[in-house]
Design a protein around this motif. Structure first.
Motif, short mmCIF file in Angstrom:
data_model
loop_
_atom_site.label_atom_id
_atom_site.label_comp_id
_atom_site.label_asym_id
_atom_site.label_seq_id
_atom_site.Cartn_x
_atom_site.Cartn_y
_atom_site.Cartn_z
N ILE A 1 -6.83 10.12 8.01
CA ILE A 1 -8.16 10.28 8.58
C ILE A 1 -8.24 11.52 9.45
O ILE A 1 -9.32 12.08 9.66
CB ILE A 1 -8.56 9.03 9.39
CG1 ILE A 1 -7.49 8.70 10.45
CG2 ILE A 1 -8.75 7.84 8.48
CD1 ILE A 1 -7.83 7.51 11.34
N ARG B 1 0.84 -1.20 0.00
CA ARG B 1 0.00 0.00 0.00
C ARG B 1 0.87 1.24 0.00
O ARG B 1 1.98 1.23 0.54
CB ARG B 1 -0.93 0.04 1.22
CG ARG B 1 -1.95 -1.08 1.28
CD ARG B 1 -2.86 -0.89 2.48
NE ARG B 1 -3.67 0.32 2.35
CZ ARG B 1 -4.18 1.00 3.37
NH1 ARG B 1 -3.96 0.58 4.60
NH2 ARG B 1 -4.92 2.06 3.17
N GLY C 1 -7.44 0.78 6.15
CA GLY C 1 -8.51 1.55 5.51
C GLY C 1 -8.07 2.38 4.34
O GLY C 1 -7.36 1.91 3.44
N LYS C 2 -8.44 3.65 4.36
CA LYS C 2 -8.22 4.54 3.22
C LYS C 2 -6.74 4.87 3.03
O LYS C 2 -5.94 4.74 3.93
CB LYS C 2 -9.01 5.83 3.42
CG LYS C 2 -10.52 5.60 3.51
CD LYS C 2 -11.25 6.91 3.76
CE LYS C 2 -12.76 6.68 3.87
NZ LYS C 2 -13.49 7.93 4.13
N HIS C 3 -6.41 5.33 1.82
CA HIS C 3 -5.04 5.66 1.47
C HIS C 3 -4.69 7.11 1.79
O HIS C 3 -3.58 7.55 1.50
CB HIS C 3 -4.79 5.39 -0.03
CG HIS C 3 -4.76 3.94 -0.37
ND1 HIS C 3 -3.63 3.30 -0.84
CD2 HIS C 3 -5.72 2.98 -0.29
CE1 HIS C 3 -3.90 2.02 -1.05
NE2 HIS C 3 -5.17 1.81 -0.73
N HIS C 4 -5.62 7.86 2.35
CA HIS C 4 -5.35 9.25 2.75
C HIS C 4 -5.58 9.38 4.25
O HIS C 4 -6.28 8.55 4.86
CB HIS C 4 -6.23 10.23 1.96
CG HIS C 4 -7.70 9.96 2.07
ND1 HIS C 4 -8.45 10.32 3.17
CD2 HIS C 4 -8.56 9.37 1.21
CE1 HIS C 4 -9.71 9.97 2.99
NE2 HIS C 4 -9.81 9.39 1.81
N TRP D 1 -3.45 7.63 10.19
CA TRP D 1 -3.85 6.79 9.07
C TRP D 1 -4.48 5.50 9.59
O TRP D 1 -4.00 4.92 10.56
CB TRP D 1 -2.66 6.42 8.20
CG TRP D 1 -1.74 7.56 7.87
CD1 TRP D 1 -0.80 8.13 8.69
CD2 TRP D 1 -1.68 8.28 6.64
NE1 TRP D 1 -0.15 9.15 8.05
CE2 TRP D 1 -0.67 9.28 6.79
CE3 TRP D 1 -2.36 8.19 5.43
CZ2 TRP D 1 -0.33 10.16 5.78
CZ3 TRP D 1 -2.04 9.07 4.41
CH2 TRP D 1 -1.03 10.04 4.59
N SER D 2 -5.52 5.03 8.92
CA SER D 2 -6.10 3.73 9.23
C SER D 2 -5.24 2.66 8.56
O SER D 2 -5.05 2.69 7.34
CB SER D 2 -7.54 3.65 8.73
OG SER D 2 -8.05 2.34 8.90
#
Length: 333
Positions: A73, A27, A68-71, A64-65
């Motif tokens: 949180i 990722r 989860g998302k790539h941006h 960052w999660s």
């Protein structure tokens, strides 16, 4: 990770954070507006939701999660200078401690995160000197800045004591609370200290002196080993924690490589594994070694025996025994 898989997380001057898994970049997290200079030493949150924290030259701390998302949180604003150090508080899972290059320390409560991030700061204090390292243990935060290591109480933001003085300048810092030991890296060597002794003046009676031979700005400590590294050479040294004796030295170039690249840029150690990074003219290289199957078996019945990078020498050991420990698993570039 939640599924108990082991991953490698790196941050870079290309503004990204990468999660490496099974030999490849799994990722890529993007959100910082400049080089990402530091990652938190422990994931935040509970067992169900793991959060990674990062700091950058854009003066922000971002959450960052992991799965989860790539941006990001959440983004925390408040530092006036680039963020150089991050550490998770050990007495309260939601607290994150950050320090910027101007030696300003801030404590963030991640459960109070707002859209601006400014209201999440629950404490701040300044230190003299350039920050070199920071770690939390229970309610205390130990900060190495300038030539000294000081402890502050995170609950009151008040200084408790000075633990060590290592002139002219401390370059790196790690601690091992289970053995009341800490280590400071300097210009040519690292020093082991007893955390139970307040030492407000330069003290030549450190527990041990680890003569690395060049600048030590990277350190690792666990119950068995201290690992020292720096940007001026490509040879991390492995020392025994209890005795301070040199046990092994690694060459972190490609196998058979004779080119002298510009030393180490980063180092990570987890149990029997060590990852180092360095830069050649055209690319950066990550070198991964796993010592869990080293050719010289360990005699200790300890459950943690795989944490060693060596077997203690005896009279029958050959002179080139160090080379037998290098079980090279792979390089990533």
């Amino acid at each position: 990770m939640q599924d108990e898989e082991h991953v490698l997380v790196t941050s870079s001057s290309d503004r990204t954070i990468r999660i490496w898994w099974k030999g490849r970049s799994h990722r890529c997290l993007k959100g910082h507006n400049g080089p990402v200079t530091t990652l938190v030493d422990t994931l935040l949150g509970n067992c169900e939701s793991k959060v990674l924290a990062s700091g950058g030259e854009d003066c922000t701390v971002r959450l960052w999660s992991v799965g989860g998302k790539h941006h990001p949180i959440v983004t925390f604003h408040g530092h006036a200078k680039p963020v150089s150090l991050l550490s998770a508080a050990k007495h309260k899972a939601s607290l994150l401690v950050s320090m910027s290059t101007d030696s300003r320390l801030r404590v963030w409560d991640t459960t109070l995160a707002s859209s601006s991030g400014s209201s999440s700061c629950v404490g701040t204090v300044g230190f003299p000197g350039t920050p070199a390292g920071m770690e939390c243990h229970e309610t205390l935060c130990y900060v190495a800045a300038g030539s000294s290591v000081a402890a502050i109480d995170i609950r009151t933001m008040q200084k408790v004591c000075t633990i060590a003085v290592h002139p002219p300048k401390i370059r790196s810092f790690k601690m091992l609370p289970s053995k009341w030991l800490m280590c400071t890296g300097g210009e040519e060597k690292a020093l082991l200290w007893d955390m139970r002794k307040n030492q407000a003046k330069p003290n030549p009676n450190a527990v041990a002196e680890l003569e690395h031979g060049s600048l030590v700005n990277m350190l690792h400590m666990d119950s068995y080993k201290v690992v020292t590294g720096g940007p001026l050479d490509y040879h991390p040294n492995i020392w025994e924690t209890d005795t301070g004796l040199l046990a092994n030295q690694l060459d972190c170039r490609f196998p058979g490589e004779t080119q002298n690249y510009d030393g180490l840029s980063a180092m990570g150690v987890y149990g029997s594994c060590i990852v180092t990074s360095g830069c050649y003219e055209e690319q950066g290289v990550l070198c991964f070694r796993d010592f869990s199957n080293c050719s010289v078996s360990l005699s200790s019945p300890d459950e943690d025996r795989s944490l060693k990078f060596w077997e203690p020498r005896n009279s029958s050991d050959s002179e080139d025994v160090d080379s037998e420990f290098e079980n090279l698993n792979g390089y990533l570039s």
